[in-house]
Design a protein around this motif. Structure first.
Motif, PDB file in Angstrom:
ATOM      1  N   VAL A 183       0.831  -1.204   0.000  1.00 24.63           N
ATOM      2  CA  VAL A 183       0.000   0.000   0.000  1.00 24.63           C
ATOM      3  C   VAL A 183       0.869   1.260   0.000  1.00 24.63           C
ATOM      4  O   VAL A 183       0.622   2.206  -0.761  1.00 24.63           O
ATOM      5  CB  VAL A 183      -0.945  -0.001   1.210  1.00 24.63           C
ATOM      6  CG1 VAL A 183      -1.695   1.328   1.309  1.00 24.63           C
ATOM      7  CG2 VAL A 183      -1.938  -1.155   1.115  1.00 24.63           C
ATOM      8  N   TYR A 233       1.092   4.144  -3.235  1.00 27.40           N
ATOM      9  CA  TYR A 233       0.809   5.580  -3.209  1.00 27.40           C
ATOM     10  C   TYR A 233       2.069   6.432  -3.315  1.00 27.40           C
ATOM     11  O   TYR A 233       1.998   7.602  -3.703  1.00 27.40           O
ATOM     12  CB  TYR A 233      -0.024   5.920  -1.985  1.00 27.40           C
ATOM     13  CG  TYR A 233      -1.419   5.349  -2.120  1.00 27.40           C
ATOM     14  CD1 TYR A 233      -2.237   5.749  -3.176  1.00 27.40           C
ATOM     15  CD2 TYR A 233      -1.894   4.381  -1.251  1.00 27.40           C
ATOM     16  CE1 TYR A 233      -3.492   5.213  -3.343  1.00 27.40           C
ATOM     17  CE2 TYR A 233      -3.165   3.836  -1.414  1.00 27.40           C
ATOM     18  CZ  TYR A 233      -3.949   4.256  -2.470  1.00 27.40           C
ATOM     19  OH  TYR A 233      -5.206   3.706  -2.652  1.00 27.40           O
ATOM     20  N   VAL A 289      -8.643   1.923   1.340  1.00 27.41           N
ATOM     21  CA  VAL A 289      -7.299   1.585   1.804  1.00 27.41           C
ATOM     22  C   VAL A 289      -7.280   0.236   2.504  1.00 27.41           C
ATOM     23  O   VAL A 289      -6.382  -0.593   2.279  1.00 27.41           O
ATOM     24  CB  VAL A 289      -6.743   2.692   2.723  1.00 27.41           C
ATOM     25  CG1 VAL A 289      -5.403   2.275   3.312  1.00 27.41           C
ATOM     26  CG2 VAL A 289      -6.587   3.996   1.940  1.00 27.41           C
ATOM     27  N   LEU A 296      -7.667  -2.413  -0.052  1.00 25.84           N
ATOM     28  CA  LEU A 296      -6.422  -2.604  -0.793  1.00 25.84           C
ATOM     29  C   LEU A 296      -5.419  -3.411   0.017  1.00 25.84           C
ATOM     30  O   LEU A 296      -4.756  -4.314  -0.513  1.00 25.84           O
ATOM     31  CB  LEU A 296      -5.829  -1.245  -1.154  1.00 25.84           C
ATOM     32  CG  LEU A 296      -4.511  -1.260  -1.935  1.00 25.84           C
ATOM     33  CD1 LEU A 296      -4.684  -1.961  -3.275  1.00 25.84           C
ATOM     34  CD2 LEU A 296      -3.994   0.160  -2.136  1.00 25.84           C
ATOM     35  N   ALA A 297      -5.293  -3.110   1.310  1.00 20.26           N
ATOM     36  CA  ALA A 297      -4.364  -3.856   2.160  1.00 20.26           C
ATOM     37  C   ALA A 297      -4.769  -5.320   2.254  1.00 20.26           C
ATOM     38  O   ALA A 297      -3.916  -6.222   2.205  1.00 20.26           O
ATOM     39  CB  ALA A 297      -4.310  -3.226   3.548  1.00 20.26           C
TER      40      ALA A 297
END
Length: 265
Positions: A77, A81, A129, A132-133
């Motif tokens: 992650v 980003y 988030v 996604l993790a």
């Protein structure tokens, strides 16, 4: 103005990531006139995103096995980003706030312009988030016994997510001037053919099984369709925030669906 494919892809890389490519008006203009450049840029961006997964899976001497899956997920992650920036996450936050506000499309568009973060935006960010993790953890586990499949899935999902964004560029109309109109005004449904051709190889990410790649493409198409419907009915059209949020949501959904499909195939 003549469209240069190379300039369009370079412009896409510069806009969609922090890859150090030279910026110029010509590249920006070529990019915004070529929706197929968006998923094309997904291939190199996806390859870079897959580096933490590949490093853990291929590390010599059992080093990769000693790294906890949760650690890999956090690194993934953070790396994502660092590589792509947080501009698209800003779109997720803005749409989250707009989704919970009461009022018409004009009121929601006012909320989109508000830089403050509300409860809806915070919840949307947390879901994306955390999703996604969790997806990164699944891919890391997959990489421990199928590293090529895991890397291919990360790349394919990135391409598919950007194809979803490009689809909105081709068929959407912006409700006001801005980034959305700069992209949507230059293309139409005919440009979908180029987007489809670029994204088609994603169907092979689980080769010889076809289910994972097809599942990723279908997931991206469904996210694009849902985003288009919501944007038209709630905002009056496709804005830059909608495009960015579509990319983020399609990536998360694609990774989860891809791992599930690979497991079942």
């Amino acid at each position: 103005m003549t469209r240069s494919p190379v300039a369009a892809v370079a412009g896409a890389l510069g806009f969609l990531s922090r890859v150090p490519v030279a910026h110029s008006d010509a590249r920006w203009d070529a990019f915004r006139r070529t929706p197929a450049a968006i998923p094309t840029a997904g291939y190199p961006i996806g390859a870079l995103l897959a580096l933490p997964i590949a490093a853990v899976a291929l590390a010599p001497g059992g080093i990769g096995a000693a790294v906890p899956t949760e650690t890999v997920a956090v690194v993934f992650v953070a790396w994502l980003y660092a590589l792509t920036g947080i501009t698209h996450l800003d779109g997720v936050a803005d749409l989250g706030d707009a989704a919970v506000v009461h009022g018409d499309a004009d009121r929601r568009r006012e909320v989109l312009k508000d830089s403050s973060l509300g409860v809806g935006g915070a919840l949307a960010l947390a879901l994306v988030v955390l999703g996604l993790a969790a997806a990164a953890a699944l891919v890391a586990d997959l990489a421990r016994f199928a590293p090529i499949a895991a890397v291919a899935l990360v790349i394919g999902t990135e391409v598919a997510a950007k194809a979803a964004t490009a689809t909105l560029v081709c068929v959407g109309e912006a409700p006001h001037e801005g980034l959305g109109s700069a992209l949507t005004a230059e293309s139409g449904p005919r440009s979908l053919l180029g987007v489809g051709i670029v994204a088609a190889p994603v169907a092979l990410v689980g080769w010889p099984a076809l289910a994972p790649g097809i599942a990723v493409l279908v997931a991206a198409a469904l996210v694009a369709a849902a985003a288009l419907w919501w944007a038209r009915s709630r905002l009056g059209g496709v804005s830059g925030d909608v495009l960015g949020a579509t990319n983020e949501i399609a990536r998360v959904v694609g990774l989860h669906v891809g791992v599930i499909a690979w497991t079942l195939s």
